[in-house]
Design a protein around this motif. Structure first.
Motif, PDB file in Angstrom:
ATOM      1  N   ALA A   1       4.511  31.716 105.695  1.00  0.00           N
ATOM      2  CA  ALA A   1       5.169  30.806 104.765  1.00  0.00           C
ATOM      3  C   ALA A   1       6.615  31.231 104.511  1.00  0.00           C
ATOM      4  CB  ALA A   1       4.390  30.742 103.458  1.00  0.00           C
ATOM      5  N   THR A   2       6.896  32.545 104.541  1.00  0.00           N
ATOM      6  CA  THR A   2       8.259  33.000 104.265  1.00  0.00           C
ATOM      7  C   THR A   2       9.224  32.595 105.364  1.00  0.00           C
ATOM      8  OG1 THR A   2       7.895  35.088 105.378  1.00  0.00           O
ATOM      9  CG2 THR A   2       7.529  35.050 102.993  1.00  0.00           C
ATOM     10  N   ASN A   3       8.698  32.314 106.548  1.00  0.00           N
ATOM     11  CA  ASN A   3       9.566  31.988 107.674  1.00  0.00           C
ATOM     12  C   ASN A   3      10.413  33.178 108.103  1.00  0.00           C
ATOM     13  OD1 ASN A   3       9.356  29.644 109.029  1.00  0.00           O
ATOM     14  ND2 ASN A   3      10.405  28.433 107.450  1.00  0.00           N
ATOM     15  N   GLU A   4      10.035  34.341 107.647  1.00  0.00           N
ATOM     16  CA  GLU A   4      10.816  35.536 107.947  1.00  0.00           C
ATOM     17  C   GLU A   4       9.955  36.523 108.702  1.00  0.00           C
ATOM     18  OE1 GLU A   4      13.949  36.598 106.807  1.00  0.00           O
ATOM     19  OE2 GLU A   4      14.444  35.375 105.067  1.00  0.00           O
ATOM     20  N   PHE A   5       8.949  36.015 109.364  1.00  0.00           N
ATOM     21  CA  PHE A   5       7.981  36.943 109.935  1.00  0.00           C
ATOM     22  C   PHE A   5       8.620  37.951 110.880  1.00  0.00           C
ATOM     23  CE2 PHE A   5       4.951  38.135 113.250  1.00  0.00           C
ATOM     24  CZ  PHE A   5       4.140  38.910 112.454  1.00  0.00           C
ATOM     25  N   GLU A   6       9.552  37.496 111.725  1.00  0.00           N
ATOM     26  CA  GLU A   6      10.178  38.411 112.683  1.00  0.00           C
ATOM     27  C   GLU A   6      10.952  39.507 111.960  1.00  0.00           C
ATOM     28  OE1 GLU A   6      10.446  35.126 112.816  1.00  0.00           O
ATOM     29  OE2 GLU A   6       9.234  34.680 114.606  1.00  0.00           O
ATOM     30  N   PHE A   7      11.705  39.066 110.953  1.00  0.00           N
ATOM     31  CA  PHE A   7      12.494  40.040 110.199  1.00  0.00           C
ATOM     32  C   PHE A   7      11.580  41.068 109.536  1.00  0.00           C
ATOM     33  CE2 PHE A   7      14.501  41.563 106.304  1.00  0.00           C
ATOM     34  CZ  PHE A   7      15.712  42.009 106.793  1.00  0.00           C
ATOM     35  N   ILE A   8      10.481  40.600 108.955  1.00  0.00           N
ATOM     36  CA  ILE A   8       9.575  41.519 108.261  1.00  0.00           C
ATOM     37  C   ILE A   8       8.909  42.468 109.246  1.00  0.00           C
ATOM     38  CG2 ILE A   8       7.440  41.631 106.913  1.00  0.00           C
ATOM     39  CD1 ILE A   8       8.406  39.051 105.513  1.00  0.00           C
TER      40      ILE A   8
END
Ligand code: ATP
Ligand code: MG
Lengths: 237, 245
Positions: A97-104
């Motif tokens: 949901a955050t759309n930041e999965f790669e960054f995380i």
């Protein structure tokens, strides 16, 4: 090659300059967030490694060996592909949901990787603190964790600042591997520019210079810290 | 208050540093421990708060066996003040925080109350104006007095001193001995490793002479210094009183 005509115009203007800057921003964000997290994780691992309990110590040793002896790139892929399988379903939903999965995932990998080296730096800082400091703390009834938190680590971390800055520089450089899982940091953006413009040499020369300047600025700040803060203090003591 | 029962200790399983120590220190008693370098004086008092474990026998403090797994060693140490030869103040903390750290963390004393008590103690050791200084800004004698205040801040039942004046310049020894003397007279139970004869004569209830890890002689100070019984104590006293010969 010697006669190569650099074409900077295209890259240093408009859209592509914007790409480079946003790449630099993400590189800094990745390095800074990972640095802060890996500092605290490194502290915990260092304290565990020095604990009186054998199992706690053994756990820290395993962590250090595994993390330091596997390639960072593999660790990045491990968290990128593995976290879906390892983490509880609710976390995965949130991550998506955050759309930041790669960054995380990249932050997680960089944090864990760097924490192992920071833990070792902190341990050498602790070794430089005389054991009488620990004895004085124990003698007044403090527990191991209290002695660490209030007496040893505050002194050790001060000595650890130069190696910590080094770790930050390493992080800034290592973060370029995050491009492999699609994090749009500096190297990723240079690559993008190359594929759009075919000016790969310019794009990566620009990226190289940005990494270099970043390192020099941080090293310079470190020098100032050494000269202005560390040395006068040392002379006074 | 402190009870050694047939205590033996080895370092590295071969160096025998305490040999069959039996000793009873009564509540309020002041015992001076002396003896040649390496005779085990520091090791002896360090067993009292468990800084050194023993391999045989038992050490009891205030009714608790130091080595017993059921003993809360941190709680026991809170009752036993220790003053080191090298002061060992915390260099990153101000004088006042050196003193209040353990009361705040271990006794959960509120900061205001801890600061008030610390200020009182600093007055008692004559350093009320140094509360905000860092240890590196104080002389050796001042640092040692802060270290004594730090130990007293826990309101200990027992105080241990390991050669508290031997790292000091001669002109500072007096100010530190004065503080310890006052404490001795206040009825605190104390074990003091020292070669300061004048101090021992003034405040010690008993003198213990150690050699090669064993207690060789126990005597009243006036008897020990005027007519030591053992040859080794006689030799030792001759050397301490006339170091040139
Ligand atoms: N941590 C240690 N490891 C190994 N040996 C030790 C250790 N501490 C002390 N010793 C040895 O144990 C013996 C007794 O030492 P201790 O420090 O108790 O003597 P001391 O009477 O206090 O001497 P000094 O007057 O020099 O302080 C000495 O032979 C010393 O070398
Ligand atoms: Mg000693």
């Amino acid at each position: 090659m010697l006669n190569y005509q650099f074409d900077w115009h295209l890259i240093l203007n408009g859209e592509y300059r914007q790409w480079l800057l946003s790449g630099l921003w993400l590189t800094l964000k990745l390095a800074t967030v990972s640095m802060i997290l890996s500092f605290f994780l490194g502290l915990i691992i260092a304290v565990m490694k020095m604990s009186g309990q054998r199992f706690v110590r053994a756990g820290a040793s395993v962590y250090l060996e595994v993390v330091r002896n596997t390639p960072l790139l593999v660790q990045i892929f491990f968290w990128y592909f593995g976290s879906f399988k390892l983490l509880p379903a609710a976390w995965n939903e949130w991550l998506n949901a955050t759309n930041e999965f790669e960054f995380i995932a990249a932050t997680m990998a960089l944090t864990i990787y760097t924490s192992a080296f920071i833990a070792e730096d902190i341990r050498s800082g602790v070794r430089a603190i005389p054991k009488e400091q620990t004895e004085a703390g124990f003698s007044s009834g403090l527990s191991f964790l209290q002695v660490m938190r209030w007496i040893i680590l505050p002194q050790a971390v001060r000595m650890t600042i130069p190696p910590l800055v080094n770790q930050f520089l390493n992080l800034a450089k290592n973060s370029s591997l995050a491009m492999t899982i699609g994090v749009a940091e500096l190297t990723y953006q240079a690559r993008q520019i190359e594929s759009h413009t075919l000016k790969g040499f310019e794009a990566f020369t620009a990226a190289t210079l940005i990494y270099l300047i970043l390192s020099l600025v941080i090293t310079g700040l470190m020098e100032i810290y050494n000269e202005k803060i560390l040395k006068p203090r040392g002379a006074q003591a | 208050m402190i009870h050694f029962q047939n205590v033996d200790k080895w370092f590295h399983s071969s160096l025998h540093v305490l040999r069959d120590i039996c000793l009873e220190v009564q509540k309020g008693e002041v015992v001076v421990v002396c003896g040649p370098s390496g005779s085990g004086k520091s090791t002896l008092i360090r067993t009292v708060n468990g800084l050194e474990p023993v391999q045989k026998g038992e050490v009891w403090v205030a009714g608790q066996n130091v080595a017993d797994k059921k003993t809360d060693l941190n709680a026991l140490r809170a009752e036993v003040g220790f003053v080191f030869q090298q002061f060992n103040l915390y260099p990153h903390l101000r004088v006042i925080d050196n003193i209040t750290l353990a009361p705040r963390l271990v006794r959960k004393t509120p900061t205001v109350e801890a600061n008030r008590h610390a200020t009182e103690l600093l007055e008692r050791v004559g350093l009320a104006d140094k509360a905000q200084n860092f240890p590196s800004q104080l002389s050796g004698g001042q640092q040692q007095r802060v270290a004594i205040a730090r130990a007293l801040a826990m309101k200990p039942k027992v105080m241990l001193f390991d050669e508290p004046t031997s790292a000091l310049d001669p002109e500072m020894i007096g100010e530190v001995l004065k503080v310890i003397q006052d404490l001795a007279k206040s009825g605190l139970t104390m074990m003091v490793v020292t070669h300061e004869m004048g101090f021992a004569k003034e405040v010690a209830d008993r003198v213990i002479f150690m050699d090669k890890g064993a207690i060789v002689e126990t005597a009243k100070p006036e008897d020990f210094f005027s007519q030591p019984k053992s040859d080794r104590a006689q030799l030792f006293l001759k050397q301490v009183l006339n170091p040139m010969h």
